[in-house]
Write an enzyme that holds these catalytic residues in place. Structure first.
Site, PDB file in Angstrom:
ATOM      1  N   HIS B  62       4.172  -0.963   3.474  1.00  0.00           N
ATOM      2  CA  HIS B  62       3.220  -0.432   4.456  1.00  0.00           C
ATOM      3  C   HIS B  62       1.837  -0.383   3.831  1.00  0.00           C
ATOM      4  O   HIS B  62       1.669  -0.648   2.639  1.00  0.00           O
ATOM      5  CB  HIS B  62       3.663   0.933   4.984  1.00  0.00           C
ATOM      6  CG  HIS B  62       3.655   2.049   3.974  1.00  0.00           C
ATOM      7  ND1 HIS B  62       4.423   2.038   2.822  1.00  0.00           N
ATOM      8  CD2 HIS B  62       2.980   3.232   3.954  1.00  0.00           C
ATOM      9  CE1 HIS B  62       4.222   3.164   2.145  1.00  0.00           C
ATOM     10  NE2 HIS B  62       3.343   3.894   2.805  1.00  0.00           N
ATOM     11  N   HIS B  64      -0.453   1.995   3.229  1.00  0.00           N
ATOM     12  CA  HIS B  64      -1.095   3.052   2.451  1.00  0.00           C
ATOM     13  C   HIS B  64      -1.424   2.459   1.080  1.00  0.00           C
ATOM     14  O   HIS B  64      -0.626   1.716   0.502  1.00  0.00           O
ATOM     15  CB  HIS B  64      -0.186   4.285   2.316  1.00  0.00           C
ATOM     16  CG  HIS B  64      -0.174   5.146   3.547  1.00  0.00           C
ATOM     17  ND1 HIS B  64       0.908   5.900   3.922  1.00  0.00           N
ATOM     18  CD2 HIS B  64      -1.140   5.366   4.482  1.00  0.00           C
ATOM     19  CE1 HIS B  64       0.606   6.560   5.039  1.00  0.00           C
ATOM     20  NE2 HIS B  64      -0.620   6.245   5.402  1.00  0.00           N
ATOM     21  N   ASP B  66      -1.448   3.310  -1.915  1.00  0.00           N
ATOM     22  CA  ASP B  66      -0.599   3.452  -3.101  1.00  0.00           C
ATOM     23  C   ASP B  66       0.589   2.491  -3.071  1.00  0.00           C
ATOM     24  O   ASP B  66       1.447   2.543  -3.959  1.00  0.00           O
ATOM     25  CB  ASP B  66      -0.134   4.903  -3.279  1.00  0.00           C
ATOM     26  CG  ASP B  66       0.631   5.442  -2.082  1.00  0.00           C
ATOM     27  OD1 ASP B  66       0.302   5.069  -0.942  1.00  0.00           O
ATOM     28  OD2 ASP B  66       1.568   6.236  -2.282  1.00  0.00           O
ATOM     29  N   HIS B  67       0.621   1.612  -2.068  1.00  0.00           N
ATOM     30  CA  HIS B  67       1.696   0.617  -1.997  1.00  0.00           C
ATOM     31  C   HIS B  67       1.179  -0.817  -1.986  1.00  0.00           C
ATOM     32  O   HIS B  67       1.975  -1.744  -2.041  1.00  0.00           O
ATOM     33  CB  HIS B  67       2.574   0.871  -0.765  1.00  0.00           C
ATOM     34  CG  HIS B  67       3.370   2.130  -0.884  1.00  0.00           C
ATOM     35  ND1 HIS B  67       4.701   2.143  -1.224  1.00  0.00           N
ATOM     36  CD2 HIS B  67       3.006   3.432  -0.774  1.00  0.00           C
ATOM     37  CE1 HIS B  67       5.130   3.393  -1.292  1.00  0.00           C
ATOM     38  NE2 HIS B  67       4.119   4.207  -1.025  1.00  0.00           N
ATOM     39  N   HIS B 142       7.434   6.587   9.085  1.00  0.00           N
ATOM     40  CA  HIS B 142       6.346   7.132   8.288  1.00  0.00           C
ATOM     41  C   HIS B 142       5.130   7.326   9.202  1.00  0.00           C
ATOM     42  O   HIS B 142       5.213   7.084  10.398  1.00  0.00           O
ATOM     43  CB  HIS B 142       6.061   6.170   7.123  1.00  0.00           C
ATOM     44  CG  HIS B 142       5.242   6.783   6.031  1.00  0.00           C
ATOM     45  ND1 HIS B 142       5.436   8.064   5.564  1.00  0.00           N
ATOM     46  CD2 HIS B 142       4.212   6.288   5.295  1.00  0.00           C
ATOM     47  CE1 HIS B 142       4.561   8.316   4.608  1.00  0.00           C
ATOM     48  NE2 HIS B 142       3.809   7.264   4.427  1.00  0.00           N
ATOM     49  N   ASP B 212       8.461   5.024   1.817  1.00  0.00           N
ATOM     50  CA  ASP B 212       8.051   6.287   2.427  1.00  0.00           C
ATOM     51  C   ASP B 212       8.676   6.501   3.811  1.00  0.00           C
ATOM     52  O   ASP B 212       8.480   5.696   4.721  1.00  0.00           O
ATOM     53  CB  ASP B 212       6.533   6.324   2.551  1.00  0.00           C
ATOM     54  CG  ASP B 212       5.848   6.188   1.207  1.00  0.00           C
ATOM     55  OD1 ASP B 212       6.504   5.745   0.248  1.00  0.00           O
ATOM     56  OD2 ASP B 212       4.650   6.496   1.114  1.00  0.00           O
TER      57      ASP B 212
END
Lengths: 305, 305
Positions: B62, B64, B66-67, B142, B212
């Protein structure tokens, strides 16, 4: 006034040999200024115990990934860590579009204001003035629009001669005017010349960040007599053709720039991944400008104390 | 057939305490598959001596940061390191727009083809099949569209009983048919049943990457009896409200998932920055599912040898 720069990344293009791509932290009078923000800059700040919350200004030289790919992550971390105060980002105009697109798809609305101030890579200009410094763009010649940044301390007020001030029992409210150069008239009518009350302040110091550029003479007058010159030195001079082709500088050329502008000190960085060790680059720059050091991750160079 | 996963990042949202945000490398039959690609993934691969040139598939759960914020830097480094072969990126559709915009402004045309295969976070689907594996998306819940990924080994051919094959002097050209389950007719007309020539192959192993998600029952049937389950466990269960609010899972819930799907083993990760040490998270998951380990940077978990 503290004025120093800490190297967070010294590598060109890709991370390698424990070298991270470009980022630097300036501490000017206990305010932090981030200059370029490669991927991994956040991690480097953690490593060297630099608090991102103390950064109020970020400067991005150009939109090659090795100079800005850490920005969105840093903005996001500031958000998650509760930042409220405004952050100013000085950058090429398209960076706002890139940041906005990434925030849009992550459905993130930052909890603090980000003010983008766009740089113009074609002309020299003052982009920031605050109580401590002026910052000017340095137009460079790279493959895409690119600016360096010149940080100049403001001319400081004259320094009071404490013993004389005490001897004459001059009241505190008079200090600002005296520091600005005024004379002092005592209650008995005696005029004391400023020159007996104060001494010259330290000359303003300066730091030039010369990011990716083809060697050329255009930017030299602007950085004349700079206290500390950071200059990219991607290649050794035996790779001059490659440097010209990719619009980069060699270590020899960086040393020559330092000589020509009469820099106080030279720090070279942005090293190609072909160099596992950096001694030859240092030797080459020092062959023309002895007071040269290597940009090494975690190292701090003092511009003014 | 080798089938193992190495953790490159175990942190949620921000890098902290020497934990990097999410990325994992799967080695399946000596081919590398990168699953999520947070900022600093390149640096983690250098640290753990993983060659980016060996990666042919990248999966992004996804958008975000941090991914995925390490992706553009990685693509760029592959380009600079001379990659020519196609890279397949499985991702939410907007990621192509984000990558294209960044390449556009850096005036970079990659020297190798990147094929984007878009995931659909609303339904389960096979997105890749090659000689070794199937990969399916796992629809998660999520805050923004998000999929996990289920890697399933293909059913393998039956294993020849070497001694029997040698004894009967069966010629090599017959092997493929026998491995598929066929009987063998000797030159003298004798029929040898497949069951005396071969043994059952190892059961196909599987790896579920549950990125997540809010805890829910929807994805449980799909990962039933998975060999190794990676499940996010952002919080301890005393933060259940916060987990629900942010669409994350607690360590207790991750353990419960492992119990419910009868997983062979559980690895938990995506730890909140509030946890400096991870023992409590491990204890909590182990309280319901003892065969749990922590995702720790550099650690490799073997799914099949």
């Amino acid at each position: 006034m503290k004025f120093e720069v800490t190297i967070l990344g010294s590598s060109s293009a890709t991370p390698i040999f424990n070298r991270n791509p470009t980022a630097q932290i300036l501490n000017i009078n206990e305010k932090l200024y981030l200059v370029d923000c490669a991927e991994g800059t956040q991690q480097q700040m953690l490593r060297f115990d630099i608090k991102a919350s103390r950064i109020d200004y970020i400067f991005i030289s150009h939109l090659h990934g090795d100079h800005y790919l850490g920005l969105v992550g840093l903005l996001s971390s500031m958000h998650l860590n509760g930042r409220k105060k405004t952050l100013k980002v000085f950058c090429p105009p398209p960076l706002k579009e890139i940041v906005d697109l990434q925030l849009k798809y992550s459905e993130t609305t930052l909890n603090y204001p980000v003010e983008f101030i766009f740089t113009d890579a074609t002309s020299r200009g003052v982009i920031l003035e605050n109580q401590d410094i002026f910052v000017e763009t340095i137009p460079l010649n790279h493959r895409i629009p690119c600016t360096g940044f010149l940080f100049r301390q403001k001319k400081r007020l004259r320094k009071l001669i404490k013993e004389k001030i005490a001897e004459l029992e001059i009241p505190i409210p008079y200090y600002p005017a005296i520091k600005k150069g005024n004379d002092y008239e005592a209650p008995d009518g005696t005029i004391y010349k400023n020159s007996v009350l104060t001494i010259e302040p330290q000359e303003p110091k300066s730091y030039a960040y010369v990011s990716d550029t083809l060697y050329n003479e255009n930017y030299l007058p602007q950085i004349n007599a700079v206290t500390l010159l950071y200059h990219e030195a991607t290649f050794l001079n035996d790779m001059l053709d490659r440097a010209n082709q990719t619009h980069h500088t060699t270590a020899l050329q960086a040393g020559e720039v330092a000589v020509k502008v009469n820099a106080g000190k030279l720090v070279i960085g942005h090293f190609s991944a072909r160099y596992k060790t950096l001694n030859e680059l240092l030797d080459e720059a020092q062959s023309v400008f002895p007071n040269t050091e290597l940009a090494v991750e975690g190292k701090t160079f003092i511009i003014s104390e």
